[in-house]
Design a protein around this motif. Structure first.
Motif, short mmCIF file in Angstrom:
data_model
loop_
_atom_site.label_atom_id
_atom_site.label_comp_id
_atom_site.label_asym_id
_atom_site.label_seq_id
_atom_site.Cartn_x
_atom_site.Cartn_y
_atom_site.Cartn_z
N MET A 167 0.94 -1.30 -0.23
CA MET A 167 0.07 0.03 -0.02
C MET A 167 0.92 1.24 -0.07
O MET A 167 1.90 1.28 0.59
N PHE A 168 0.66 2.16 -0.89
CA PHE A 168 1.28 3.68 -0.99
C PHE A 168 0.18 4.55 -0.55
O PHE A 168 -0.81 4.54 -1.26
N THR A 169 0.68 5.49 0.32
CA THR A 169 -0.18 6.92 0.50
C THR A 169 0.62 7.85 0.23
O THR A 169 1.87 8.11 0.57
N PHE A 170 -0.25 8.86 -0.55
CA PHE A 170 0.42 10.03 -0.86
C PHE A 170 -0.25 11.25 -0.37
O PHE A 170 -1.66 11.11 0.09
N LYS A 184 4.50 14.15 5.11
CA LYS A 184 4.63 12.84 5.80
C LYS A 184 3.64 12.33 6.90
O LYS A 184 3.01 11.26 6.80
N ALA A 198 0.02 11.77 5.26
CA ALA A 198 0.10 10.36 4.49
C ALA A 198 0.10 9.27 5.36
O ALA A 198 -0.49 8.09 5.30
N ARG A 199 0.77 9.33 6.60
CA ARG A 199 0.80 8.50 7.50
C ARG A 199 -0.60 8.22 8.17
O ARG A 199 -1.18 7.19 8.30
N ALA A 252 -3.00 6.45 5.87
CA ALA A 252 -2.62 5.03 5.84
C ALA A 252 -3.24 4.41 6.90
O ALA A 252 -3.82 3.44 7.02
#
Length: 63
Positions: A1-4, A8, A11-12, A15
């Protein structure tokens, strides 16, 4: 999984929300079944009222 996201931390958090949503779906499936709302209904309920309020409170981006 990637979050943008813009940074930071954002994004965290995204997620973490996604992982928690997956855990809710798995838990529901283990008991019975998971059925999500229709897309338009979810959008109508969650997006506009909450997102608009959030956007109004956010500081303007730095140039």
């Amino acid at each position: 999984m990637f979050t943008f996201a813009k940074d930071k931390q954002t994004a965290r958090v995204a997620a973490e929300f996604y992982i928690n949503a997956i855990n809710v779906m798995r838990g529901a499936e283990a008991i019975s079944g998971y059925t999500s709302l229709p897309r338009q209904e979810a959008f109508d309920i969650e997006y506009w009222l909450l997102e608009e309020a959030k956007l109004q409170r956010m500081p303007k981006p730095k140039a």
